[in-house]
Design a protein around this motif. Structure first.
Motif, short mmCIF file in Angstrom:
data_model
loop_
_atom_site.label_atom_id
_atom_site.label_comp_id
_atom_site.label_asym_id
_atom_site.label_seq_id
_atom_site.Cartn_x
_atom_site.Cartn_y
_atom_site.Cartn_z
N VAL A 58 -8.03 -12.83 59.23
CA VAL A 58 -7.69 -13.28 57.88
C VAL A 58 -6.28 -12.84 57.52
O VAL A 58 -5.47 -13.64 57.03
CB VAL A 58 -8.71 -12.73 56.85
CG1 VAL A 58 -8.25 -13.03 55.42
CG2 VAL A 58 -10.10 -13.30 57.10
N LEU A 59 -5.95 -11.58 57.78
CA LEU A 59 -4.62 -11.08 57.46
C LEU A 59 -3.53 -11.80 58.26
O LEU A 59 -2.46 -12.08 57.72
CB LEU A 59 -4.55 -9.56 57.69
CG LEU A 59 -5.37 -8.73 56.70
CD1 LEU A 59 -5.34 -7.26 57.08
CD2 LEU A 59 -4.91 -8.94 55.28
N LYS A 60 -3.80 -12.09 59.52
CA LYS A 60 -2.83 -12.83 60.34
C LYS A 60 -2.57 -14.22 59.74
O LYS A 60 -1.44 -14.68 59.68
CB LYS A 60 -3.32 -13.00 61.78
CG LYS A 60 -2.95 -11.88 62.69
CD LYS A 60 -3.33 -12.25 64.12
CE LYS A 60 -2.96 -11.14 65.08
NZ LYS A 60 -3.37 -11.45 66.45
N GLY A 61 -3.64 -14.90 59.34
CA GLY A 61 -3.50 -16.22 58.74
C GLY A 61 -2.70 -16.19 57.46
O GLY A 61 -1.78 -16.99 57.26
N LEU A 62 -3.00 -15.24 56.60
CA LEU A 62 -2.28 -15.13 55.34
C LEU A 62 -0.83 -14.68 55.57
O LEU A 62 0.09 -15.21 54.94
CB LEU A 62 -3.01 -14.19 54.38
CG LEU A 62 -4.39 -14.67 53.94
CD1 LEU A 62 -5.09 -13.60 53.13
CD2 LEU A 62 -4.30 -15.97 53.15
N ALA A 63 -0.63 -13.75 56.49
CA ALA A 63 0.73 -13.30 56.80
C ALA A 63 1.54 -14.42 57.45
O ALA A 63 2.76 -14.49 57.29
CB ALA A 63 0.69 -12.08 57.73
N GLY A 64 0.85 -15.33 58.15
CA GLY A 64 1.53 -16.45 58.79
C GLY A 64 1.91 -17.55 57.82
O GLY A 64 2.56 -18.52 58.20
N GLY A 65 1.51 -17.41 56.57
CA GLY A 65 1.91 -18.39 55.56
C GLY A 65 0.79 -19.24 55.01
O GLY A 65 1.04 -20.16 54.23
N ALA A 66 -0.45 -18.94 55.36
CA ALA A 66 -1.57 -19.70 54.80
C ALA A 66 -1.71 -19.36 53.32
O ALA A 66 -1.48 -18.23 52.90
CB ALA A 66 -2.86 -19.38 55.54
N ASP A 67 -2.10 -20.35 52.53
CA ASP A 67 -2.30 -20.16 51.10
C ASP A 67 -3.75 -19.79 50.78
O ASP A 67 -4.04 -19.33 49.69
CB ASP A 67 -1.92 -21.44 50.35
CG ASP A 67 -0.47 -21.81 50.59
OD1 ASP A 67 0.40 -21.13 50.04
OD2 ASP A 67 -0.22 -22.76 51.36
N GLY A 68 -4.63 -20.00 51.75
CA GLY A 68 -6.03 -19.68 51.59
C GLY A 68 -6.69 -19.59 52.95
O GLY A 68 -6.13 -20.05 53.95
N TYR A 69 -7.88 -19.01 52.99
CA TYR A 69 -8.57 -18.77 54.26
C TYR A 69 -10.07 -18.88 54.01
O TYR A 69 -10.61 -18.15 53.19
CB TYR A 69 -8.21 -17.37 54.75
CG TYR A 69 -8.45 -17.14 56.22
CD1 TYR A 69 -7.39 -17.22 57.12
CD2 TYR A 69 -9.71 -16.83 56.70
CE1 TYR A 69 -7.59 -16.99 58.48
CE2 TYR A 69 -9.92 -16.60 58.06
CZ TYR A 69 -8.86 -16.68 58.94
OH TYR A 69 -9.05 -16.45 60.27
N ILE A 70 -10.72 -19.81 54.70
CA ILE A 70 -12.17 -20.01 54.56
C ILE A 70 -12.80 -19.82 55.93
O ILE A 70 -12.32 -20.37 56.92
CB ILE A 70 -12.49 -21.44 54.06
CG1 ILE A 70 -11.80 -21.75 52.73
CG2 ILE A 70 -13.99 -21.66 53.96
CD1 ILE A 70 -12.30 -20.95 51.56
N THR A 71 -13.88 -19.04 55.98
CA THR A 71 -14.55 -18.83 57.27
C THR A 71 -15.76 -19.75 57.41
O THR A 71 -16.44 -20.06 56.43
CB THR A 71 -15.00 -17.36 57.42
OG1 THR A 71 -15.85 -17.01 56.33
CG2 THR A 71 -13.80 -16.43 57.46
N LYS A 72 -15.97 -20.20 58.65
CA LYS A 72 -17.14 -21.02 58.99
C LYS A 72 -18.27 -20.10 59.38
O LYS A 72 -18.01 -19.09 60.03
CB LYS A 72 -16.82 -21.93 60.18
CG LYS A 72 -15.71 -22.90 59.99
CD LYS A 72 -15.49 -23.63 61.30
CE LYS A 72 -14.22 -24.43 61.34
NZ LYS A 72 -14.01 -25.06 62.65
N PRO A 73 -19.49 -20.42 59.07
CA PRO A 73 -19.88 -21.53 58.22
C PRO A 73 -19.53 -21.22 56.77
O PRO A 73 -19.42 -20.05 56.38
CB PRO A 73 -21.39 -21.61 58.41
CG PRO A 73 -21.80 -20.22 58.79
CD PRO A 73 -20.64 -19.64 59.54
N PHE A 74 -19.33 -22.25 55.97
CA PHE A 74 -18.92 -22.05 54.59
C PHE A 74 -19.80 -22.86 53.66
O PHE A 74 -20.41 -23.84 54.06
CB PHE A 74 -17.45 -22.44 54.40
CG PHE A 74 -17.17 -23.86 54.79
CD1 PHE A 74 -17.33 -24.90 53.88
CD2 PHE A 74 -16.74 -24.17 56.07
CE1 PHE A 74 -17.08 -26.21 54.25
CE2 PHE A 74 -16.49 -25.48 56.44
CZ PHE A 74 -16.66 -26.51 55.53
N GLU A 75 -19.84 -22.40 52.43
CA GLU A 75 -20.51 -23.16 51.37
C GLU A 75 -19.48 -24.13 50.80
O GLU A 75 -18.32 -23.76 50.61
CB GLU A 75 -21.00 -22.21 50.26
CG GLU A 75 -22.00 -21.18 50.72
CD GLU A 75 -23.34 -21.80 51.11
OE1 GLU A 75 -23.73 -22.81 50.49
OE2 GLU A 75 -23.98 -21.27 52.03
#
Length: 136
Positions: A102-119
């Motif tokens: 999650v931190l890598k994704g956000l540090a890479g410039g993602a504005d949000g992060y959703i994990t599968k499976p998700f509601e």
């Protein structure tokens, strides 16, 4: 055009455009169907090559980007977008739910992060927040 027709056309022009990049065909189809029902204009592709090809022809308001893609992974793709100066909103969608991922994704410039499976309601809240839309 009649006033009602003009209003409908104006509403159609205001649809937020979302591009879903995921190699899982069933998930792409599900997201396209659901997001379209929520009045978003949705396109889907399976990999980075198809994404780049489509993005040369069309503009989007948001990318829903899977982390694990064939060829170029989502994190590398996100980094390439940000390095090129592209500030398009991106929500990462992935089965990797570790704090580090999650931190890598956000540090890479993602504005949000959703994990599968998700509601679905969690996904919709994240997309609305990133797009700056009111929550229902």
């Amino acid at each position: 055009l009649a006033p009602a027709t003009v209003k409908i056309q104006h509403m159609m022009d205001k649809k937020k455009r979302i591009l879903v990049i995921d190699d899982d065909l069933r998930l792409r189809d599900l997201l396209k169907r659901y997001l379209s029902e929520q009045s978003y204009a949705v396109q889907t592709v399976a990999d980075a090559t198809a994404m780049r090809r489509l993005m040369t022809r069309e503009n989007f308001d948001l990318l829903v980007l899977d982390l694990m893609l064939p060829g170029v992974d989502g994190l590398t793709l996100l980094r390439q977008l940000r390095d090129s100066g592209d500030d398009l909103a991106v929500v990462m969608l992935t089965a990797k739910s570790t704090r580090e991922a999650v931190l890598k994704g956000l540090a890479g410039g993602a504005d949000g992060y959703i994990t599968k499976p998700f509601e679905v309601d969690v996904l919709m809240k994240a997309l609305r927040a990133v797009l700056g839309l009111p929550q229902p």
